[in-house]
Structures are given as structure tokens and as C-alpha cells.
Enzyme design. Sequence first.
Site, PDB file in Angstrom:
ATOM      1  N   ASP A   8      28.465   9.162  21.289  1.00 57.38           N
ATOM      2  CA  ASP A   8      27.428   8.581  20.441  1.00 57.38           C
ATOM      3  C   ASP A   8      27.878   8.568  18.973  1.00 57.38           C
ATOM      4  O   ASP A   8      28.909   7.983  18.659  1.00 57.38           O
ATOM      5  CB  ASP A   8      26.129   9.367  20.676  1.00 57.38           C
ATOM      6  CG  ASP A   8      24.901   8.760  20.029  1.00 57.38           C
ATOM      7  OD1 ASP A   8      24.343   7.816  20.599  1.00 57.38           O
ATOM      8  OD2 ASP A   8      24.503   9.238  18.948  1.00 57.38           O
ATOM      9  N   HIS A  63      22.428   8.698  29.191  1.00 56.60           N
ATOM     10  CA  HIS A  63      23.221   8.653  27.959  1.00 56.60           C
ATOM     11  C   HIS A  63      23.909   9.979  27.674  1.00 56.60           C
ATOM     12  O   HIS A  63      25.046  10.013  27.206  1.00 56.60           O
ATOM     13  CB  HIS A  63      22.298   8.278  26.799  1.00 56.60           C
ATOM     14  CG  HIS A  63      22.959   8.261  25.461  1.00 56.60           C
ATOM     15  ND1 HIS A  63      24.011   7.420  25.147  1.00 56.60           N
ATOM     16  CD2 HIS A  63      22.709   8.984  24.334  1.00 56.60           C
ATOM     17  CE1 HIS A  63      24.371   7.616  23.892  1.00 56.60           C
ATOM     18  NE2 HIS A  63      23.613   8.563  23.379  1.00 56.60           N
TER      19      HIS A  63
END
Length: 292
Positions: free
Chosen positions: A107, A272
Site C-alpha cells: 500500500d 487488501h
Amino acid sequence: MTAKIPGFDYRRVTVAVGVALNAAVGGSGSPVVLLHGFPQTHLMWRHVAADLAADHTVICPDLRGYGDSDKPVDHDGRTYAKRAMAADVVELARALGHERFALAGHDRGALVAIRAGLDHPDAVTRLALLDVLPTLDTWDVLRGTSAAVAFHLYLMAQPVGLPEQLIAGAPDAFFGYFLDMWTNDPAAIPDDVRAAYLRASREAIPSIVADYRASATIDVEHDTADRQSGNRLRMPVAVLQQDWGSALGFDAAARWRAWAPDLRHTTVSCGHFMAEESPAQVTEALRDLFAE
């Protein structure tokens, strides 16, 4: 008490004027630096780091502006440029005795890792990137109603004042939203780790917003210059990604290949937060990359 990775030593390392990073260090062997994402801290790597420490020196910092690392005020819009944050990482490794190292990021940490690879190709030997697109490609593919999934990018891109005030009004609801919505398996982030993430995020609202704001301003300038000059990631690169392409209508691997000619692109089925939801798969991918 701040949550820690069991068996790791903690150090505070000065990496720039007025900036020291909190870093967990464990294991021995060839060095690997692991960079966390949003809204997390270095703790997101707790499973992967413990495994890799069997035969690597593993360094897990809190990024500038996050966790227990310093959070300098952004006076000029450049304090949280990925170029500055990447330089932190290179200096951290050097201060710990490593001129060259493998690097993995998730990320936000992946964006820092990309910039480290572009700016410091002689330092970064291998690069692994989890569930992200390069900055320019992110802005390119977000359009129409599908862009609603990334509302936070647009919110935190706004000028100083409004985003910080809105988030500060309900920080646990804001940061907790992403921990809930981006996780397929809620048990992957246990209560104590979730509490640590929320505490750290509450204490870092201005710097977190500054990090995101940079990705709509100075980071775009830096990445555009690289795209125009043909600067690419020279080292072997592995990307693990959710199936964003079919959901949003683009070829993720093709976009990555434009930046990383020596690419291994893998689509994964977990959420995620894959280093927490599927640590064995992430560790295997990292080991495969580092062993080449």
C-alpha cells in the site's frame, strides 16, 4: 504499551534532520526491509517478518509520519514526498550496516518502495510490492463511479485544513472503516492489533493526510518526470495484487510492466491486507523473489 513483534529488537534511528524512525529488527542473514501500508504500522508484517527472520536480517520500520516514528510538520508540500520517505529507508538500512538490501512494501509503503527503487537502484536489489498501482496509474484508472472506492484519495488531496478537521471529528470511524472494508477475514487483524492501528492513526492525522496529499501533488511531478525520461525499475520486481483489473476495467500487469520490465505479477484471492490474511502466500512469494 505499544504492541511489538515478538523476538525483534527495537531501535530508534535518525535518518534525516528532525526525523527518526522506529524500527523493529530481527534475524540474521541478507537484509530485507518491509514497509507497511495504511492505516497500519510495522506490525502488519508480524507473521511474515518472523518467518523471514530465520535466514534474513529483517528490518520493519514505521514510515515517517506513522506509528512511533517522527511526524514532521509539512511546511512546503515536500516533507511527505515519496522521494523523502524513500531516502529515509535507504538511510535507515545504511545506518544499520546495509548498503544494499531487498525491499518489500504494501500500500503506502509500496509507493515508498517504488520511489526507492527508482531513485536508489544501486541500493535496492529486489523489490516486492503488495496490492497497489504506481501513483500515475492509480490516478489514470480512477474515473466515473468506480472511483468511489478510492474516495479517501480525493478527500486527503484537498488543501490543508478540511481533511484533517473532518477526519479528526471521528478518527476511529474513519480509519476503522478501511480495516473493516478491505479485510476479507476480520480475524486476521485481532483486537489488540486493531487497537494499535487506531491509536497510531489518531496520533498521526496531519502526517497521514500530508502523505496522501503528496501523492496528488509532488509525487505526480516526480513520477511524471520518470515516465517521460524512461526511468524504470531495474531490479527484479514481484507484484501481488487483488484482481482490480476485471473489477475496474484495466490490465494491471501491463501497467506494471511499463515500470518494471523484469516483472512477476500474481493475482491473489485474499483481501487488501494480504500480509495479515495470507502470510504464508506472501512469505513464499518474497522468498522466491529473494532467492533468484
